[in-house]
Design an enzyme around this catalytic site. Structure first.
Site, PDB file in Angstrom:
ATOM      1  N   GLU A 100      -5.856  -8.364   5.133  1.00 38.12           N
ATOM      2  CA  GLU A 100      -5.231  -9.069   4.235  1.00 38.12           C
ATOM      3  C   GLU A 100      -5.226 -10.500   4.602  1.00 38.12           C
ATOM      4  O   GLU A 100      -4.269 -11.232   4.169  1.00 38.12           O
ATOM      5  CB  GLU A 100      -3.661  -8.808   4.203  1.00 38.12           C
ATOM      6  CG  GLU A 100      -2.733  -8.668   5.503  1.00 38.12           C
ATOM      7  CD  GLU A 100      -3.036  -7.454   6.309  1.00 38.12           C
ATOM      8  OE1 GLU A 100      -1.889  -7.161   6.933  1.00 38.12           O
ATOM      9  OE2 GLU A 100      -4.047  -6.716   6.111  1.00 38.12           O
ATOM     10  N   ASN A 115       0.824  -1.234   0.133  1.00 37.20           N
ATOM     11  CA  ASN A 115       0.045   0.063  -0.228  1.00 37.20           C
ATOM     12  C   ASN A 115       0.748   1.237  -0.112  1.00 37.20           C
ATOM     13  O   ASN A 115       0.508   2.077  -0.584  1.00 37.20           O
ATOM     14  CB  ASN A 115      -0.690  -0.025   1.261  1.00 37.20           C
ATOM     15  CG  ASN A 115      -2.181  -0.703   1.327  1.00 37.20           C
ATOM     16  OD1 ASN A 115      -2.623  -1.138   0.063  1.00 37.20           O
ATOM     17  ND2 ASN A 115      -2.673  -1.352   2.189  1.00 37.20           N
TER      18      ASN A 115
END
Length: 582
Positions: free
Chosen positions: A501, A466
């Site tokens: 995740e 990210n």
């Protein structure tokens, strides 16, 4: 000021002229103040059945009153009410297709109605206008009940068909009168009201069965009441006309009952295949010997695909573009007779001697499909076929509406279900579904003494993805991992997004040895998942895994998840990119 007065005067004159024309149209049917007639009673009873209400009635509104032709479900004996206090007057002036009022005794429009005052417990009343062929609203078809309710779309559609059938009955009644003095022949003594007969259960022609099961020959009753016998001049012709009329009405009533049955089944359908089967079966019942097909719109390929057929010699392509059908282009029913000047749809494979209906199936603003029917009714001028064509159009249109509504409800339910159990980003099952499924699977394998494996997976260094590539790239990675798991597991396995995740794989029937082997294979294969972002590939994926099995690492769903979480935490503590068994 003078201009305003002139406008008001012109508007008043126009409204007066329209009311005069409406009243003249009503008088032409010669229906007012006639006695009870079984055909109208059956239509009223069918309206009550469709709307699931105990009370139904057919009324006509003249200059000063609302007159009741048929009343089912009450014994008040009320035959008319003043027009200024009537519900029917509101119905014929209401701009919409149906006027529905909940708690009518509290509504300004209905609280003074003498009929409703006789039954103060009525909590619901609805009415549809009876519209004759020139568009004049001459009366109403009404239903009432003792519980507040709303009529569904399909109920309104069926009631509109019944209202149209009332008008058809008036037209047929008048057509018999054109040859002489038929109104007395159709009139039954007003002092001898027929008993409440219930919905006809028999397919036997010209006989309607009472609730007691006793058969009554309606034709013979009409002949006796009218004093017609075989010695009268033209009596044979009158008898034949009346018998034909009764036969047509009973055939139409049977079709309405079949529509009601089909509607009940469609409302209970769980999937699209059931809808296709029901439409096919009832098309054969409603139009025996006819040929037709059901087409469903494939919005991905933008074509209509045939999913069901009935009859022989279908004269349509099995797949075609929407622009090839006039009904889909117009958004309404398209009927074609065998005239060479007609606009034939391009999806037909042959246009010679082909009368057909195409009806779009629309629901929630979307085109879901098409109902296609090849008709054997020839539009012969001067015969009764024109009336039959109009009625067939009502039936086919209603079938299409009911099927479209059922399909729309199924698709809507599936969308809600998917939203409730699937993760919108990855397409995998969500955490809630996983927890419920794991509980169910643990109970099942405990009963059957079977193994059950579980793998908890976490993407290593996901925050760096990210930070380096952006959150959009992180979402692309999660979607890719979701696709990878869906392609890599067995049909009986369950892949879920646990949160963020983290993912959970439930492996029914998998022992510890097999679960470890599966984990190792997935751990190796997932490294080949590459995500392209802004013209270049992101770094390869590495994951940590925690492996557990029932009941070695937990005897319940909660304990298995806790054990898997601890094993995953240990894998990360040991340096990530590895598999740890609890």
């Amino acid at each position: 000021m003078n201009r305003d007065i002139d406008n008001v005067r012109k508007t008043s004159m126009r409204l007066h002229d329209e009311e005069v024309e409406r009243f003249r149209a009503l008088l032409e049917y010669n229906i007012l103040d006639t006695g009870p007639e079984p055909c109208f009673d059956e239509l009223a009873r069918l309206a009550g059945y469709v709307s699931k209400t105990p009370i139904a009635f057919i009324t006509f509104v003249d200059e000063n009153r609302e007159w009741f032709k048929s009343v089912i479900g009450t014994d008040s004996g009320l035959r008319e009410v003043p027009r200024d206090k009537s519900f029917g007057a509101y119905v014929i002036n209401h701009p919409e297709d149906v006027l529905s009022v909940s708690r009518p005794m509290e509504d300004e429009r209905t609280r003074q109605n003498p009929f409703l005052q006789s039954y103060p417990d009525i909590k619901f009343i609805a009415g549809l206008p009876l519209i004759e062929r020139n568009g004049h609203r001459i009366g109403s078809l009404c239903v009432a009940g003792f519980q507040p309710k709303d009529l569904s779309y399909e109920q309104v559609s069926l009631l509109q068909t019944i209202a149209g059938n009332v008008v058809l009955q008036l037209e047929q009644r008048r057509s018999v009168s054109d040859s002489g003095e038929p109104v007395p022949a159709l009139r039954i003594n007003a002092d001898r009201a027929l008993p409440d007969r219930g919905i006809p259960k028999s397919d036997e022609p010209n006989v309607i069965h009472a609730l007691t099961g006793e058969g009554v020959d309606i034709g013979e009753k009409i002949f006796r009441e009218a004093g017609i016998d075989g010695e009268e001049e033209n009596s044979s012709a009158i008898r034949k006309d009346i018998q034909d009329l009764i036969g047509r009405l009973e055939k139409q009533n049977r079709k309405l009952i079949l529509l009601c049955e089909m509607d009940e089944l469609l409302q209970s359908s769980h999937d699209e295949e059931e809808v296709y089967t029901i439409v096919t079966n009832y098309s054969n019942k409603l139009f025996p010997g006819e040929t037709g097909a059901l087409f469903i719109f494939n919005d991905i390929l933008n074509i209509l695909e045939c999913v069901s057929t009935w009859g022989d010699n279908l004269k349509s392509e099995s797949e075609f573009l929407p622009d090839k059908c006039w009904a889909l282009r117009l958004g309404r029913l398209h009927y074609v007779n065998s005239s060479p000047t007609e606009l034939y749809c391009q999806h037909l494979t042959g246009t010679s001697n082909n009368d057909y209906y195409c009806v779009p199936m629309l629901a929630r603003g979307k085109t879901l499909g098409l109902l296609y029917l090849q008709s054997g009714i020839q539009n012969t001028e001067g015969s009764g076929s024109e009336r039959e064509l109009v009625y067939t159009s009502h039936i086919v249109s209603t079938m299409a509406k009911l099927a479209a509504l059922a399909l729309g409800n199924i698709k809507h339910h599936e969308a809600l279900q998917n939203y409730a159990i699937y993760d919108s980003l990855t397409g995998l099952f969500n955490r809630r579904y996983m927890e419920e499924t794991l509980k169910r699977e643990v109970s099942r394998v405990a009963r059957n003494k079977e193994p059950l494996g579980l793998i908890m997976v976490d993407i290593d260094h996901f925050k760096q993805y990210n930070d380096t590539y952006g959150h959009a790239a992180g979402d692309m990675l999660l979607r890719s991992i979701g696709e990878f798991f869906k392609d890599s597991i067995r049909r009986e396995d369950i892949a879920c997004r646990y949160g963020g995740e983290e993912f959970v794989l439930i492996l029914p029937g998998s022992s510890l040895e097999n679960t470890c082997r599966r984990a190792e294979q997935l751990h190796e294969d997932i490294k080949r998942v590459r995500v392209r972002h802004r013209g270049s590939f992101m770094n390869s994926v590495e994951v940590s895994m925690g492996v557990v099995v029932f009941s070695e690492h937990g005897s319940s769903a909660e304990l298995l998840l806790e054990s898997a979480d601890r094993a995953l935490y240990k894998a990360k503590a040991l340096g990530r990119n590895r598999i740890v068994v609890a």
